[in-house]
Design a protein around this motif. Sequence first.
Motif, PDB file in Angstrom:
ATOM      1  N   THR A 137       0.810  -1.221   0.000  1.00 14.77           N
ATOM      2  CA  THR A 137       0.000   0.000   0.000  1.00 14.77           C
ATOM      3  C   THR A 137       0.846   1.274   0.000  1.00 14.77           C
ATOM      4  O   THR A 137       0.300   2.373  -0.099  1.00 14.77           O
ATOM      5  N   LEU A 158      -3.115  -2.736 -13.680  1.00  8.09           N
ATOM      6  CA  LEU A 158      -4.091  -2.457 -12.633  1.00  8.09           C
ATOM      7  C   LEU A 158      -5.253  -1.606 -13.145  1.00  8.09           C
ATOM      8  O   LEU A 158      -6.386  -1.746 -12.678  1.00  8.09           O
ATOM      9  N   ALA A 159      -4.990  -0.723 -14.120  1.00 10.79           N
ATOM     10  CA  ALA A 159      -6.074   0.088 -14.686  1.00 10.79           C
ATOM     11  C   ALA A 159      -7.107  -0.794 -15.379  1.00 10.79           C
ATOM     12  O   ALA A 159      -8.318  -0.607 -15.228  1.00 10.79           O
ATOM     13  N   SER A 161      -7.649  -3.890 -14.686  1.00 15.38           N
ATOM     14  CA  SER A 161      -8.303  -4.654 -13.631  1.00 15.38           C
ATOM     15  C   SER A 161      -9.356  -3.811 -12.916  1.00 15.38           C
ATOM     16  O   SER A 161     -10.485  -4.260 -12.682  1.00 15.38           O
ATOM     17  N   ASP A 162      -9.002  -2.576 -12.573  1.00 15.76           N
ATOM     18  CA  ASP A 162      -9.943  -1.700 -11.873  1.00 15.76           C
ATOM     19  C   ASP A 162     -11.179  -1.407 -12.714  1.00 15.76           C
ATOM     20  O   ASP A 162     -12.275  -1.188 -12.182  1.00 15.76           O
ATOM     21  N   ALA A 163     -11.012  -1.411 -14.035  1.00 19.57           N
ATOM     22  CA  ALA A 163     -12.137  -1.160 -14.936  1.00 19.57           C
ATOM     23  C   ALA A 163     -12.989  -2.416 -15.149  1.00 19.57           C
ATOM     24  O   ALA A 163     -14.007  -2.357 -15.859  1.00 19.57           O
ATOM     25  N   GLY A 164     -12.576  -3.531 -14.555  1.00 23.64           N
ATOM     26  CA  GLY A 164     -13.344  -4.763 -14.677  1.00 23.64           C
ATOM     27  C   GLY A 164     -13.182  -5.463 -16.006  1.00 23.64           C
ATOM     28  O   GLY A 164     -13.966  -6.352 -16.348  1.00 23.64           O
ATOM     29  N   GLU A 167      -8.849  -9.560 -14.775  1.00 17.89           N
ATOM     30  CA  GLU A 167      -8.332  -9.596 -13.409  1.00 17.89           C
ATOM     31  C   GLU A 167      -6.813  -9.437 -13.463  1.00 17.89           C
ATOM     32  O   GLU A 167      -6.101 -10.330 -13.925  1.00 17.89           O
ATOM     33  N   SER A 234      -9.858 -14.404  -6.044  1.00 21.96           N
ATOM     34  CA  SER A 234      -9.708 -12.964  -6.227  1.00 21.96           C
ATOM     35  C   SER A 234      -9.665 -12.223  -4.902  1.00 21.96           C
ATOM     36  O   SER A 234      -8.858 -11.306  -4.711  1.00 21.96           O
ATOM     37  N   ASP A 239      -5.984  -5.798  -3.455  1.00 24.45           N
ATOM     38  CA  ASP A 239      -5.968  -4.813  -4.548  1.00 24.45           C
ATOM     39  C   ASP A 239      -5.147  -5.281  -5.744  1.00 24.45           C
ATOM     40  O   ASP A 239      -4.913  -4.526  -6.681  1.00 24.45           O
TER      41      ASP A 239
END
Length: 331
Positions: A137, A158-159, A161-164, A167, A234, A239
């Motif tokens: 973190t 990660l972008a 992943s964050d947008a779905g 994964e 998951s 994160d």
Amino acid sequence: MSAIVRPATVLVTGARGYLGGRLVQYLAGRGRAVHGTSRSDRPAPDGWPAGVPLTKLDPLGDPAAAIAALSGVGTVIHLAAANEGRSASEPDAALAETGAGTRRLVEAAVAAGVERFVFLSTIHVYGTPLRGLLSETDRVRPVHPYAITHQVGEAFTLAASDAGRIEGVVIRLSNAIGAPAWIDVDRWTLLANDLARQAVRTGEVVLRTPGQWRDFIALSDVCQAVERIIDAPSQALRDGIVNLASGRTSRVDDIAVRVARAAEKELGRPIVVHGPTPDVGAAEPPFTLSVDRLQRLGLVLSTTESLDHALAETIRLLKHRSLRTDSPRPR
């Protein structure tokens, strides 16, 4: 809710490389369906696992070819990236190779219906020099071009992943120790590999950077951890960022001495060590990598025994190559 069942095939980019080769061997040995890719179109090296495909895949090449290569794959483990030397000497090329290459491979994975995309990054995204207790973190402040380009790869992973869209998982690796899958892997400048090669070739170990502190982890433990991470549910990955390290910081001087002891045992002759600083006793390491997330996955990595085994296997590989090279050729 029932668990998601991912297609079995794991695709490893950079499969001819230092970690990639070992990971392909490990996963194949575990009975996993694995597929290796490389930017090179050279034939598979000696020792490549039987029945495992190795195909050419350039993340910066034809997008359609990348999508086709990833068709039917459940998990991508992305290792193909510019190394430290190339990143320093050609930072623009490294940014394209590691940053843009990762973005394009993520897009291909999304288009191909891949479930999980794992990007192998580095602990050096935390900064240089490393200081304090470093957890997933913490804010990243990369300095070296190698770390900067990997942070870019992290961001694209990660972008998405964050947008779905997929994964995404980022693994921040510390300093791995162990024999490469094949002798011609161009990673003999890594500290432990370089020291082991010196011991076999010259009977001496010369440490040029005494006093530095690092977190060392055995390649065998890295492979075990990566498999656990790609199979983890998951929710266990939080994160999507995991430090892959031993959680124990030691001086490079200690590794130099351990390389020499391993070489003496394997080679049957004394090894002279030059360069280690006197034992500083109570000196505190300047940083520690948090491995709480690894431990929550049930992993406790890189004991003294596993590191010593990693050094010994490296010595044995070099010794075997030396014996083959020195043997008289048949007439």
